[in-house]
Design a protein around this motif. Sequence first.
Motif, PDB file in Angstrom:
ATOM      1  N   PRO A  10      48.657   9.879  58.857  1.00  0.00           N
ATOM      2  CA  PRO A  10      50.043  10.365  58.818  1.00  0.00           C
ATOM      3  C   PRO A  10      50.929   9.548  59.749  1.00  0.00           C
ATOM      4  CG  PRO A  10      48.636  11.881  60.039  1.00  0.00           C
ATOM      5  CD  PRO A  10      47.727  10.870  59.418  1.00  0.00           C
ATOM      6  N   TYR A  11      52.215   9.458  59.404  1.00  0.00           N
ATOM      7  CA  TYR A  11      53.162   8.672  60.186  1.00  0.00           C
ATOM      8  C   TYR A  11      54.430   9.484  60.434  1.00  0.00           C
ATOM      9  CZ  TYR A  11      56.860   5.313  61.182  1.00  0.00           C
ATOM     10  OH  TYR A  11      57.922   4.680  61.740  1.00  0.00           O
ATOM     11  N   ASP A  12      54.871   9.512  61.681  1.00  0.00           N
ATOM     12  CA  ASP A  12      56.106  10.196  62.058  1.00  0.00           C
ATOM     13  C   ASP A  12      57.154   9.145  62.418  1.00  0.00           C
ATOM     14  OD1 ASP A  12      58.150  11.687  63.040  1.00  0.00           O
ATOM     15  OD2 ASP A  12      57.030  12.646  64.658  1.00  0.00           O
ATOM     16  N   PRO A  13      58.225   9.011  61.633  1.00  0.00           N
ATOM     17  CA  PRO A  13      59.219   7.954  61.900  1.00  0.00           C
ATOM     18  C   PRO A  13      59.973   8.124  63.213  1.00  0.00           C
ATOM     19  CG  PRO A  13      59.445   8.848  59.661  1.00  0.00           C
ATOM     20  CD  PRO A  13      58.521   9.762  60.412  1.00  0.00           C
ATOM     21  N   GLU A  14      59.907   9.287  63.850  1.00  0.00           N
ATOM     22  CA  GLU A  14      60.734   9.548  65.024  1.00  0.00           C
ATOM     23  C   GLU A  14      59.971   9.384  66.339  1.00  0.00           C
ATOM     24  OE1 GLU A  14      62.552  13.322  64.620  1.00  0.00           O
ATOM     25  OE2 GLU A  14      63.599  12.822  62.762  1.00  0.00           O
TER      26      GLU A  14
END
Length: 761
Positions: free
Chosen positions: A614-618
Amino acid sequence: MNPFANLPIKSKITIGVTVAVIICAILCYICGTTVLSTANKDDFENKFEGITKMFADDGVGCLPLRQIEDLKVRCEKYKSFPAIEFVQFYDADQKQFYSHTYANNKDFNPPPTFEPKSTSRFVDGYLIITKPCILDKDIVGSVYVEISTTELSTRKLHYFIAMLIGTAVITLIIMLMSSRLISKPLSDPINKLTEHIKKANDNKDYTLNIDLPKNHDDVADLYREFDKMTKLIATTEAERLKAEQQEKSTNEIFTKASIAAFDALIITDEKLRIKSLNPAAEKLTGYRQDEVIGASALTLLVPKDKVADVEAEVVKQRETGTCKYTAAPFEADCLTKNGGSFMSEVSVTAYRTETVRGCAFTIRDITKRKQYEKELLEAKQKAEESDRLKSAFLANMSHEIRTPMNSIIGFSELLAKTSGLTGSKAKYLDLIVSSGKSLLNLINDIIDISKIEAGQLKVKTRKQPLNPMMNEIYISQYQINNIKEKGIGFTVKNSVESDEFQIETDPFRFKQVINNLITNAMKFTDKGYIEFGYRFNTPEELLFYVKDTGQGMPKEKLDVIFERFGQIEQKGDKNQQGTGLGLAISKKLVELLGGKMWVESEEGQGSTFYFTLPYDPELNTADEYGASGSSDDTEVSLKGKKIMVAEDEEMNRMLMNEILAETGAEIIWAEDGGQAVEIARNRKDIDLILMDIKMPVMDGYEATRAIREFDKDIIIIAQTAYALSDEKEKTIKAGCNYYLTKPLNISLLMKVLGGFLKKKS
């Protein structure tokens, strides 16, 4: 006062139906307008989205060569769309390039510059659409279009007029129909029934002969119900006698049911004196019914120390209808005639009639169930103890093996660095180091798979720059596998160029997964290349891969490799070594990190392993413990620094002495945790403490906590051969600043020491 209260029912019906029709028409108009408006708006927007795309395509043909006249000619062909009033083109620098106005009597103020991206919005009677002009994936400009929404308003007005005319016509028709077809057929029978009721009340005679209607509408039902009511009044006494007989029968049925019941049933009066027992109660308590009639149920069955509490709750239940014993069954020790006791589940129900009240106690023997629950609890405790012993065994095994491995690998690396050995002796020394690391990897794999199966392995995620990790893996694998001598291609492809690009993951476990996949690829690739990297799979998911041109695998065998000890046997395979744990561990680790892993392969054509995270852009950047060094150089100068090493193993002290000898640091030794505390208390010039965890007198956790009581600032780095779950958190919680596992990675040790002591200086 309600002006309609005294109107005849005929008028009320006509008015009510008319109002209802008008309200329904209004609601239909509101719903229809909303749906139609949304549909028209979407249709309108989609239509001009397509036209704006055509403008963008025209811009692609003219903007790169700055052909304004050609662009003007192309814009003229859209005059057939009267809603389009203004078009503005921007060049590749987002500056105004060319404007074309279709409505000459209006002024337009487009933004002088704007970011080239696709947007669509309604503003002050206009639909404004922007799109980038893309040529071969490059943005060569953009277009800004203003479209009048007058057409939408016209459609809405036409719909309103049509609905208004339709509503007026329908309302008029309904008013006429309700007066003729509804009001008169309803009001005439009701008036007739009113006369019958008045006659019955005046004469006190309810034996009326009413002609019942043959139809089955509401008025007819009213006639029938009135007829039933008069007959019911006449037969009240007969019904009462019948009810008494039914109550008697019900009591007889209850008595038979209580006799046949398996649970004990004790009936008491309102003072809790026993009125009856069923056979199950006699068998359970040992009392015959004639022995206990009139006796207190509480003193007979409840232990003396609980009588007052139970009695108070039963009184409360009798007065309020509820108490803690009637809300749900409760467990209690009940007495028997011979002085024994048994575990029981008791429920209390109060009963009340006009003349009688009391309580019913239902008692179920749960002695066997409680014994079974006790046995289950003991079995659970034994299982937990077994699991605890297993964990302790793994921890001790890890420590006892890692401790000598620390010396074997550490001294071998120092010997290789300082001895100057060449030829076969240098090769033998390299084999010792390589075999030691292979044994350490095997130990790690066995412990990891054991922790995974026991549910004890926990991932510790934190924000981490991705590209430096990928590059570190590349350099490490390049050196470990002698890529230059092996003669195969080896590349890393990072989809994002910036080294500041971060993901939230467990960096240790992430590197473990990638290294496992690369090591696996190296085993089966003798020519061609190995490539690893990542790219975006979705805006919130990254896709990682390791691709090789090795021997590949049959498709029907692809699931086997992710099983424990799963290997694909192939004749003459010189690479058929290893435990078969690496891929199984990697797959489980990826799942713990929130992703999934799979493989695509074709025999003879190579393999590609994929996994997602998973990737969190923030995300923003942060260092968890602040121990980042400035260089990978292991020759760190610590001249003038005073480092205390708390270590009870002589071999480890010798190794640490050799490692730190060239740094220029002054080493202060402590052979147990107690000495470490005393030295730290008496010497305030110590810059850093290397704290072993397993020591006599006082272990590393206790020693660290004791030091933190009088010195909050000194740097303490834990070094331990334990490697099971939560070890890192335990050391940090005790007060350590960082955590290193044995066998020590000398390069990492130097980097950590340099990083912390540089910040302190």
